[in-house]
Design an enzyme around this catalytic site. Structure first.
Site, PDB file in Angstrom:
ATOM      1  CD  GLU A  42      -4.421 -10.211   5.514  1.00 27.12           C
ATOM      2  OE1 GLU A  42      -5.376 -10.987   5.526  1.00 27.12           O
ATOM      3  OE2 GLU A  42      -3.585 -10.138   6.427  1.00 27.12           O
ATOM      4  CB  THR A  74      -0.902  -0.015   1.261  1.00 27.85           C
ATOM      5  OG1 THR A  74      -1.628  -1.238   1.272  1.00 27.85           O
ATOM      6  CG2 THR A  74      -1.862   1.159   1.288  1.00 27.85           C
ATOM      7  N   GLY A  78       2.463  -2.962   8.340  1.00 32.85           N
ATOM      8  CA  GLY A  78       2.633  -3.536   9.678  1.00 32.85           C
ATOM      9  C   GLY A  78       4.069  -3.981   9.906  1.00 32.85           C
TER      10      GLY A  78
HETATM   11  C1  LIG Z   1      -4.574  -2.059  10.423  1.00 33.03           C
HETATM   12  C2  LIG Z   1      -4.089  -2.075   9.001  1.00 33.03           C
HETATM   13  C3  LIG Z   1      -2.954  -2.799   8.669  1.00 33.03           C
HETATM   14  C4  LIG Z   1      -2.463  -2.787   7.361  1.00 33.03           C
HETATM   15  N1  LIG Z   1      -1.309  -3.467   7.060  1.00 33.03           N
HETATM   16  C5  LIG Z   1      -0.772  -3.379   5.807  1.00 33.03           C
HETATM   17  C6  LIG Z   1       0.473  -4.007   5.494  1.00 33.03           C
HETATM   18  O1  LIG Z   1       1.101  -4.676   6.334  1.00 33.03           O
HETATM   19  N2  LIG Z   1       0.978  -3.858   4.237  1.00 33.03           N
HETATM   20  C7  LIG Z   1       0.320  -3.136   3.276  1.00 33.03           C
HETATM   21  O2  LIG Z   1       0.833  -3.036   2.159  1.00 33.03           O
HETATM   22  N3  LIG Z   1      -0.873  -2.534   3.542  1.00 33.03           N
HETATM   23  C8  LIG Z   1      -1.425  -2.641   4.776  1.00 33.03           C
HETATM   24  N4  LIG Z   1      -2.628  -2.035   5.069  1.00 33.03           N
HETATM   25  C9  LIG Z   1      -3.292  -1.261   4.031  1.00 33.03           C
HETATM   26  C10 LIG Z   1      -4.514  -1.961   3.474  1.00 33.03           C
HETATM   27  O3  LIG Z   1      -4.148  -3.054   2.697  1.00 33.03           O
HETATM   28  C11 LIG Z   1      -5.302  -0.898   2.691  1.00 33.03           C
HETATM   29  O4  LIG Z   1      -5.807   0.016   3.652  1.00 33.03           O
HETATM   30  C12 LIG Z   1      -6.431  -1.535   1.913  1.00 33.03           C
HETATM   31  O5  LIG Z   1      -5.938  -2.237   0.789  1.00 33.03           O
HETATM   32  C13 LIG Z   1      -7.436  -0.474   1.407  1.00 33.03           C
HETATM   33  O6  LIG Z   1      -6.779   0.538   0.714  1.00 33.03           O
HETATM   34  P1  LIG Z   1      -6.977   2.083   1.094  1.00 33.03           P
HETATM   35  O7  LIG Z   1      -6.744   2.245   2.551  1.00 33.03           O
HETATM   36  O8  LIG Z   1      -6.163   2.898   0.169  1.00 33.03           O
HETATM   37  O9  LIG Z   1      -8.502   2.361   0.840  1.00 33.03           O
HETATM   38  P2  LIG Z   1      -9.167   2.640  -0.556  1.00 33.03           P
HETATM   39  O10 LIG Z   1      -8.757   1.633  -1.545  1.00 33.03           O
HETATM   40  O11 LIG Z   1      -8.947   4.063  -0.921  1.00 33.03           O
HETATM   41  O12 LIG Z   1     -10.684   2.395  -0.171  1.00 33.03           O
HETATM   42  C14 LIG Z   1     -11.486   3.406   0.435  1.00 33.03           C
HETATM   43  C15 LIG Z   1     -12.951   3.131   0.073  1.00 33.03           C
HETATM   44  O13 LIG Z   1     -13.105   3.167  -1.346  1.00 33.03           O
HETATM   45  C16 LIG Z   1     -13.756   2.001  -1.803  1.00 33.03           C
HETATM   46  N5  LIG Z   1     -13.193   1.601  -3.094  1.00 33.03           N
HETATM   47  C17 LIG Z   1     -11.879   1.571  -3.457  1.00 33.03           C
HETATM   48  N6  LIG Z   1     -11.758   1.138  -4.713  1.00 33.03           N
HETATM   49  C18 LIG Z   1     -13.013   0.867  -5.166  1.00 33.03           C
HETATM   50  C19 LIG Z   1     -13.549   0.382  -6.410  1.00 33.03           C
HETATM   51  N7  LIG Z   1     -12.776   0.055  -7.427  1.00 33.03           N
HETATM   52  N8  LIG Z   1     -14.880   0.241  -6.496  1.00 33.03           N
HETATM   53  C20 LIG Z   1     -15.692   0.541  -5.456  1.00 33.03           C
HETATM   54  N9  LIG Z   1     -15.247   1.006  -4.269  1.00 33.03           N
HETATM   55  C21 LIG Z   1     -13.936   1.162  -4.126  1.00 33.03           C
HETATM   56  C22 LIG Z   1     -13.476   0.930  -0.757  1.00 33.03           C
HETATM   57  O14 LIG Z   1     -14.531  -0.033  -0.720  1.00 33.03           O
HETATM   58  C23 LIG Z   1     -13.406   1.738   0.529  1.00 33.03           C
HETATM   59  O15 LIG Z   1     -14.685   1.833   1.100  1.00 33.03           O
HETATM   60  C24 LIG Z   1      -3.150  -2.050   6.365  1.00 33.03           C
HETATM   61  C25 LIG Z   1      -4.324  -1.355   6.699  1.00 33.03           C
HETATM   62  C26 LIG Z   1      -4.805  -1.368   7.990  1.00 33.03           C
HETATM   63  C27 LIG Z   1      -6.046  -0.601   8.322  1.00 33.03           C
END
Ligand SMILES: Cc1cc2nc3c(=O)[nH]c(=O)nc-3n(C[C@H](O)[C@H](O)[C@H](O)COP(=O)(O)OP(=O)(O)OC[C@H]3O[C@@H](n4cnc5c(N)ncnc54)[C@H](O)[C@@H]3O)c2cc1C
Length: 617
Positions: free
Chosen positions: A349, A159, A198
């Site tokens: 994930e 991410t 993480g």
């Molecule tokens: C506690 C925690 C631990 C984590 N650990 C790791 C880690 O170890 N390594 C790592 O790489 N990442 C990690 N992450 C990141 C995590 O994988 C991302 O937060 C996740 O993939 C969602 O991406 P984003 O936060 O950019 O949200 P976004 O992708 O921006 O999503 C935000 C909203 O938009 C909606 N959305 C997005 N795309 C679409 C679409 N195409 N169509 C419809 N709706 C959509 C989603 O449903 C969501 O409601 C972690 C996150 C958390 C909260």
């Protein structure tokens, strides 16, 4: 009730303490030890017991009730505990390989104790370690002993600040330089900083970093993963060109140091590329052995399972919180911990809603292929084979003569098959309609998610779970004394899940009169009720099945899955059921609970004090 007969298995499950729950336990129609043994198997029960005992006997894992840990301390403790778990080799690598389920057991046990610990361990050993093992090649094997000994500590960095779900658009780059046989890793700006990772915040020395791979001439080969050293393992200071830090306090899981990293033209050797699916020769030519699409069905199932499981857990925890009234909201009872620590499962994930698109995309793709070329609708695991009868299934209607008849799993299974076919047809129609009105493929898919593709993916997963649950509880190996309870649970899950789709079942014409909906509801209520042999008097076939309902089995079912008191660490959840006594003791144990508030002494109702407070606000 018969005790388990197998060897010394009973000794793995000590008798539960007497107390107010005794009367409820006595009502159960089965022996909880026998069910635990059947579900888990002797090996897993033994493993669980050894893990739980190891945690309970080790002072490093002592509970710190009443003391709010600072962020720094919480992270230190989680790191030390993770090191201890690895150091004590609670599960040997050979055992993990021999029986992968044992890994799940280990993670679940650690998670029941503390999800931060489970996550830290999982991210290092399984996510980071497994990525190297699975995506790398022989040249990366040297890292595995170092991972096991924690000589190096890992994280998995996909991410970025502005790219989570949209992983394809990740902007970290890895340009290959044949002159030095190195990749140059670079984050163009802060939006491309790795974020949320993480273990990256404070403790990771190495990261599996996803970046766009470029070969000389500027050709981009898409996302690839690289093993990158981000800190010096001895000093934990960042490596040259790496800016790495902690993103701060989260809503939960604060034992984990989630972090960020930016790379400024960091040079890493060619061999750092995890080259299972694609490699770069020393001269800079991209080569890949990877051709066709394996595991699409598994991918579709996994992409839908995570959302279904995490949302079900979220609802379940909230239901339990409310069922415990105010006491469920008291931190010491730890329902808040469970809620906060499950919550990010819906996001990490893969965001749940985004993942479901993979599942619906798979189903839509299969149907498209069928319509185009006439290929049979079938899959290696058989989860979609029923779709071959798609048009006929859509012609079917709900048919069940009685409430007792709804207990037959054929009733919810038939309804679910119809529902999936209906939603598939609705989704296809919506996507086509969007395309006809000028939407691009991407827009058409996006605009068809709500009420169509999303529901389709969930219904398909629920059907798969309902079918598997049914097969599991009807297999000949189920001990006869356990059959009735397991079959009741299977029926309850199927009908409860189906009941969430009543509106669609009526809208699409599968249910036609009010009896259908009422029948499902009444069967659910009956299954949850207390036993009464005459409830279905006259329905001889079902008499055994329904003579004792799940309410009588409820406490014993909890006993089957409950961890030991030390692990659960919840005064109202202790096995002795003395909830008020335990709650009272716990509240009195909180330090300073009987003390006068420290600020009271300096709070004379004097004007000067009130004035000084006001001026500070
Ligand atoms: C506690 C925690 C631990 C984590 N650990 C790791 C880690 O170890 N390594 C790592 O790489 N990442 C990690 N992450 C990141 C995590 O994988 C991302 O937060 C996740 O993939 C969602 O991406 P984003 O936060 O950019 O949200 P976004 O992708 O921006 O999503 C935000 C909203 O938009 C909606 N959305 C997005 N795309 C679409 C679409 N195409 N169509 C419809 N709706 C959509 C989603 O449903 C969501 O409601 C972690 C996150 C958390 C909260």
């Amino acid at each position: 009730m018969a005790a388990p007969s197998e060897g010394d298995a009973a000794s793995l499950l000590p008798d539960l303490p007497g107390g107010p729950l005794q009367a409820y336990r006595a009502r159960a129609s089965f022996c909880w030890k026998e069910l635990a043994l059947f579900l888990e198997g002797e090996d897993m029960l033994r493993l669980k017991k050894s893990i739980f005992s190891a945690l309970e006997d080790d002072p490093l894992f002592a509970r710190s009730r009443g003391h709010e840990l600072s962020l720094e301390k919480h992270r230190e403790l989680t790191f030390l505990r993770c090191k201890r778990v690895l150091g004590r080799a609670l599960l040997r690598v050979e055992d993990m390989v021999r029986n992968p389920l044992s890994v799940l057991t280990l993670i679940t046990c650690l998670g029941t104790y503390d999800w931060s610990l489970a996550q830290k361990f999982l991210l290092h050993l399984l996510v980071f370690g497994f990525a190297i093992y699975k995506s790398g090649s022989e040249r990366h094997l040297e890292y595995l002993p170092k991972i096991l000994s924690m000589e190096i500590f890992g994280c998995f960095a996909v991410t970025e600040v502005s790219h989570g779900s949209n992983a394809k658009a990740i902007r970290t780059t890895a340009h290959y330089d044949p002159a030095t046989e190195e990749f140059i890793l670079h984050s163009p700006d802060f939006e491309a900083a790795k974020f949320w990772v993480g273990n990256m915040g404070k403790t990771a020395t190495h990261a599996v970093v996803f970046a766009q791979l470029y070969t000389p001439g500027g050709r981009c080969h898409g996302l690839h993963s690289f093993l990158v050293q981000i800190r010096n393992p001895k000093t934990l200071l960042p490596m040259p060109g790496v800016m790495v830090g902690d993103i701060g306090k989260k809503l939960g899981l604060n034992g984990i140091d989630n972090g960020f990293a930016m790379f400024h033209k960091v040079r890493i050797p060619r061999r750092a590329l995890l080259n299972q699916t694609g490699d770069v020769t020393p001269e800079g030519t991209y080569v890949t052995p990877f051709k066709a699409e394996l595991g699409r069905e598994i991918h579709a199932l996994v992409s839908g399972s995570k959302p279904l499981a995490s949302w079900t857990a979220q609802r379940g925890i909230q239901e339990c919180r409310e069922a415990c009234g105010g006491h469920g909201y008291l931190a010491v009872n730890r329902l808040g911990d469970l809620r906060n620590e499950n919550d990010p499962n819906c996001t990490y994930e893969g965001d749940n809603n985004v993942l479901l698109q993979q599942t619906s995309g798979y189903l839509l793709g299969l149907l498209e292929l069928r319509l185009q070329g006439g290929a049979r609708l079938e899959s290696p695991l058989g989860t979609v084979d029923f779709l071959e009868a798609y048009p006929d299934i859509l012609d079917q209607r709900f048919s069940c003569p009685s409430v007792a008849g709804c207990l037959e799993s054929s009733v919810p299974l038939a309804a679910y098959e119809w529902l999936v076919c209906y939603l598939l047809r609705e989704s296809v129609q919506k996507v086509n309609q969007e395309k006809r009105s000028g939407s691009s493929d991407f827009e058409a898919r996006n605009n068809s998610q709500v009420y169509r593709c999303r529901s389709l993916a969930l219904a398909f997963l629920e059907l798969t779970v309902v079918r598997r649950f049914h097969e599991y509880v009807h297999q000949p190996g189920v001990p006869p004394p356990l059959r009735a309870t397991l079959q009741r649970l299977s029926a309850l899950y199927a009908l409860w899940s189906l009941n969430q789709h009543t509106a669609l079942l009526y809208r699409g014409g599968y249910f036609s009169d009010e009896q259908a909906g009422k029948m499902i509801e009444n069967t659910i209520l009956n299954l949850c009720a207390q036993g009464s042999p005459w409830r279905f008097a006259g329905v001889a076939r079902h008499t055994d099945f329904v003579s004792q309902q799940l309410k009588d089995d409820a406490v014993a079912l909890v006993d089957v899955i409950a961890p030991p008191d030390f692990i659960l660490d919840s005064p109202i959840g202790r096995a002795d059921g003395e909830l008020y006594k335990n709650l009272w003791t716990a509240v009195l144990q909180e330090s300073k609970v009987l003390e006068r508030a420290s600020w009271w002494a300096e709070f004379p109702a004097s004007k000067t004090h009130v004035e000084s407070l006001k001026s500070r606000l």
